[in-house]
Design an enzyme around this catalytic site. Structure first.
Site, PDB file in Angstrom:
ATOM      1  N   LYS A 141      57.854  12.674  -5.492  1.00  0.00           N
ATOM      2  CA  LYS A 141      57.155  13.071  -6.689  1.00  0.00           C
ATOM      3  C   LYS A 141      56.725  12.284  -7.621  1.00  0.00           C
ATOM      4  O   LYS A 141      55.563  11.999  -8.076  1.00  0.00           O
ATOM      5  CB  LYS A 141      58.012  14.387  -7.480  1.00  0.00           C
ATOM      6  N   ASN A 142      57.659  11.368  -7.965  1.00  0.00           N
ATOM      7  CA  ASN A 142      57.610  10.497  -9.313  1.00  0.00           C
ATOM      8  C   ASN A 142      56.889   9.033  -8.957  1.00  0.00           C
ATOM      9  O   ASN A 142      56.553   8.280  -9.582  1.00  0.00           O
ATOM     10  CB  ASN A 142      58.855   9.996  -9.821  1.00  0.00           C
ATOM     11  N   CYS A 192      59.348  19.280 -17.893  1.00  0.00           N
ATOM     12  CA  CYS A 192      60.685  19.881 -18.228  1.00  0.00           C
ATOM     13  C   CYS A 192      61.148  19.604 -19.860  1.00  0.00           C
ATOM     14  O   CYS A 192      60.879  18.451 -20.384  1.00  0.00           O
ATOM     15  CB  CYS A 192      61.972  19.321 -17.589  1.00  0.00           C
ATOM     16  N   ARG A 249      60.726  13.323 -25.417  1.00  0.00           N
ATOM     17  CA  ARG A 249      59.813  12.846 -24.534  1.00  0.00           C
ATOM     18  C   ARG A 249      58.579  12.231 -25.185  1.00  0.00           C
ATOM     19  O   ARG A 249      57.544  12.711 -24.836  1.00  0.00           O
ATOM     20  CB  ARG A 249      59.388  13.664 -23.486  1.00  0.00           C
ATOM     21  N   ASP A 282      68.188  12.030 -13.082  1.00  0.00           N
ATOM     22  CA  ASP A 282      67.546  13.460 -12.391  1.00  0.00           C
ATOM     23  C   ASP A 282      68.428  14.051 -11.338  1.00  0.00           C
ATOM     24  O   ASP A 282      68.599  14.922 -10.829  1.00  0.00           O
ATOM     25  CB  ASP A 282      66.431  13.124 -11.539  1.00  0.00           C
ATOM     26  N   ARG A 291      58.253  22.996  -8.415  1.00  0.00           N
ATOM     27  CA  ARG A 291      57.342  21.882  -9.246  1.00  0.00           C
ATOM     28  C   ARG A 291      57.707  20.347  -8.631  1.00  0.00           C
ATOM     29  O   ARG A 291      57.274  19.496  -8.540  1.00  0.00           O
ATOM     30  CB  ARG A 291      57.887  21.591 -10.758  1.00  0.00           C
TER      31      ARG A 291
HETATM   32  C1  UD1 Z   1      60.238   9.742 -15.428  1.00  0.00           C
HETATM   33  C2  UD1 Z   1      60.457  10.896 -14.239  1.00  0.00           C
HETATM   34  C3  UD1 Z   1      61.799  11.648 -14.628  1.00  0.00           C
HETATM   35  C4  UD1 Z   1      63.072  10.751 -14.809  1.00  0.00           C
HETATM   36  C5  UD1 Z   1      62.750   9.588 -16.059  1.00  0.00           C
HETATM   37  C6  UD1 Z   1      63.782   8.646 -16.159  1.00  0.00           C
HETATM   38  C7  UD1 Z   1      58.171  10.840 -13.794  1.00  0.00           C
HETATM   39  C8  UD1 Z   1      56.926  11.944 -13.696  1.00  0.00           C
HETATM   40  N1  UD1 Z   1      59.347  11.430 -14.343  1.00  0.00           N
HETATM   41  O1  UD1 Z   1      60.035  10.314 -16.730  1.00  0.00           O
HETATM   42  O2  UD1 Z   1      61.869  12.332 -13.747  1.00  0.00           O
HETATM   43  O3  UD1 Z   1      63.957  11.618 -15.419  1.00  0.00           O
HETATM   44  O4  UD1 Z   1      61.568   8.954 -15.622  1.00  0.00           O
HETATM   45  O5  UD1 Z   1      64.141   8.120 -14.768  1.00  0.00           O
HETATM   46  O6  UD1 Z   1      58.224   9.786 -13.195  1.00  0.00           O
HETATM   47  N2  UD1 Z   1      60.849   7.555 -24.461  1.00  0.00           N
HETATM   48  C9  UD1 Z   1      60.556   7.260 -25.678  1.00  0.00           C
HETATM   49  N3  UD1 Z   1      59.236   6.962 -26.067  1.00  0.00           N
HETATM   50  C10 UD1 Z   1      58.360   6.568 -25.064  1.00  0.00           C
HETATM   51  C11 UD1 Z   1      58.653   6.978 -23.783  1.00  0.00           C
HETATM   52  C12 UD1 Z   1      59.935   7.537 -23.646  1.00  0.00           C
HETATM   53  O7  UD1 Z   1      61.425   7.415 -26.588  1.00  0.00           O
HETATM   54  O8  UD1 Z   1      57.178   6.258 -25.368  1.00  0.00           O
HETATM   55  C13 UD1 Z   1      62.163   8.080 -24.277  1.00  0.00           C
HETATM   56  C14 UD1 Z   1      62.266   9.437 -23.744  1.00  0.00           C
HETATM   57  O9  UD1 Z   1      62.110  10.544 -24.768  1.00  0.00           O
HETATM   58  C15 UD1 Z   1      63.382   9.475 -22.690  1.00  0.00           C
HETATM   59  C16 UD1 Z   1      63.704   8.109 -22.385  1.00  0.00           C
HETATM   60  O10 UD1 Z   1      62.754   7.208 -23.204  1.00  0.00           O
HETATM   61  O11 UD1 Z   1      64.505   9.862 -23.700  1.00  0.00           O
HETATM   62  C17 UD1 Z   1      63.250   7.937 -20.836  1.00  0.00           C
HETATM   63  O12 UD1 Z   1      61.939   8.306 -20.684  1.00  0.00           O
HETATM   64  P1  UD1 Z   1      61.009   7.674 -19.391  1.00  0.00           P
HETATM   65  O13 UD1 Z   1      61.956   6.524 -18.757  1.00  0.00           O
HETATM   66  O14 UD1 Z   1      59.889   7.301 -20.105  1.00  0.00           O
HETATM   67  O15 UD1 Z   1      60.806   9.082 -18.513  1.00  0.00           O
HETATM   68  P2  UD1 Z   1      59.382   9.463 -18.180  1.00  0.00           P
HETATM   69  O16 UD1 Z   1      58.500   8.320 -17.648  1.00  0.00           O
HETATM   70  O17 UD1 Z   1      58.974  10.498 -19.001  1.00  0.00           O
END
Ligand code: UD1
Length: 422
Positions: free
Chosen positions: A22-23, A117, A122, A307, A399
């Protein structure tokens, strides 16, 4: 709404094939917007988030047709509508890379507050700051992100945190920017490597795959007419491994990436599982006894994946002794603990730490998936219980897991799915 009924208590046995990730699929699908022409993708999983993404791409004007092989798609982004409304992007977090790809293709993008989720705040600050470094301007419009550029230019980006999505957006925007970009403290997740492999096949010049420093040499255009096979889903593979351990089963898992699951394999061996690695892409998992207790701390890759934290919580519930789980990535990812306690689990949570007092068995219950991975944890718990449990809000699991209940049926599990309950 949908739900599944599971009568568990039987060891999981046989063999299973893992679907595409998925990711990896989600950012790669958005990356197709950078290619004026046709791209062919293979091994795209049939899951809810992908169906949502395909709908959004069609709304943008991308022509998508099914190939002959299941999971293969022809994506034609020769012409797109830059004024398309991206409101549906709010349904999934995986739409986050529309920010860089629409900005690059159209010079302007409006993205709604993103969903997915409910596991933490996020935020998007790291994404926005990266694109600003490359020359985009931001205006917030009632929660929507509105970014504009008269032309992206290579720069140096330092990510305060190794965010997966922000790293992907920075790479995607830098691909067609003028000049060179260096991304420091980049996330190293295998799905990012898959995205880079896809882009490099199309003529991008991205170096430092899988490392903390990624260098992108901007090119004028990406080439159409290439194909890419999406990598296997490491979280699905991990979920089947945990299911085997929880049911004291004997399962061969095919078409997975062994290397990408090494933190889990190490941990499952530590708690008593036998795991034989067969080549690069299969494992044979066996468990004959009650698992030992364990400790995990989630971290960006190559640390233990967040995850798989909820599935491991289900495992801790039936392990011998006290397990400790530290969640370092998302601040609201222990919601499933409340549902697991309905099955007799004993869990104490603080903000970042869950302490799980293992019982020899759980009891059947009707429980509700709080989120995608939490829903999987409930399914795993139900598989270990020799009676019937009901898992509501199964659509959250759909999902991210391709035909999970059908795969379980093929392994002899007594599971039935009911759709459209109100
Ligand atoms: C992706 C994955 C998700 C996985 C996560 C961590 C997808 C679609 N989803 O999510 O399944 O659990 O990586 O391996 O690929 N953060 C900030 N500011 C930002 C961006 C992120 O503070 O601009 C924080 C988030 O709130 C969170 C942490 O960084 O606490 C990790 O987020 P991130 O690595 O960005 O995960 P996703 O890309 O949302």
């Amino acid at each position: 709404m949908s739900q599944v009924k599971i009568c568990g208590g039987k060891p999981l046995g046989g063999s299973i094939t893992i679907s595409g990730a998925k990711n990896a699929s989600l950012p790669i699908l958005t990356a197709c917007l950078l290619i004026k022409g046709v791209t062919q993708l293979f091994n795209v999983p049939d899951i809810g988030d992908i169906r949502t993404m395909l709908r959004i791409l069609k709304q943008i004007g991308v022509k998508i047709t099914d190939g002959e092989e299941p999971g293969s798609l022809w994506i034609d982004a020769t012409e797109i509508n830059c004024l398309a409304n991206l409101a549906d992007a709010e349904k999934i977090r995986g739409s986050q890379t529309l920010l860089s790809t629409m900005l690059t293709r159209c010079g302007e993008v409006r993205l709604p507050p993103l969903g997915g989720c409910n596991i933490g705040s996020r935020q998007m600050d790291l994404h926005i700051n990266s694109l600003k470094r490359l020359g985009a301007d931001l205006e917030m419009e009632q929660g929507w992100i509105h970014m504009k550029t008269s032309g992206l230019k290579g720069s140096t980006i330092y990510l305060d945190y190794s965010s997966v999505g922000a790293t992907e957006n920075a790479i995607l925007a830098a691909c067609l920017a003028e000049g060179n970009t260096i991304i420091e403290n980049a996330a190293q997740e295998p799905e990012i490597v898959d995205l880079i492999n896809f882009l490099n096949k199309a003529g991008a010049k991205i170096f430092g795959l899988g490392s903390k420093t990624i260098r992108v040499v901007g090119v004028k255009a990406l080439k159409p007419n290439h194909y890419h096979r999406i990598m296997p889903d490491r979280i699905e593979a991990g979920s089947f491994m945990i299911a085997t351990v929880m049911t004291r089963g004997d399962l061969i898992i095919n078409h997975m990436s062994v290397a990408d699951n090494s933190s889990l394999i190490y941990k499952l061996k530590e708690i008593g599982a036998s795991i034989d690695i067969i080549g690069q892409d299969s494992v044979h998992v066996r468990m004959k006894k009650r698992p030992n207790s364990f400790q995990i701390k989630t971290m960006p890759y190559p640390g233990f994946p967040t995850d798989l934290q909820s599935p491991m919580m289900a495992l801790a519930c039936i392990s011998e002794g006290v397990s400790v789980i530290v969640e370092n990535v998302f601040e609201n990812r222990f919601q499933v603990a409340r549902e697991l306690t309905k099955m007799g689990a004993k869990i104490v949570t603080t903000e970042k730490v869950a302490t799980v007092f293992g019982s020899s068995s759980l009891t059947p219950a009707t429980v509700t998936s709080p989120d995608l991975r939490g829903g999987m944890a409930l399914i795993l718990a139900a598989l270990s219980i020799p009676d019937t449990s009901v898992i509501e809000a199964y659509e959250k699991v759909d999902r991210g897991y391709a035909n999970f209940e059908k795969k379980l049926v093929s392994l002899g599990v007594n599971i039935t799915k009911q759709e459209e309950l109100t």
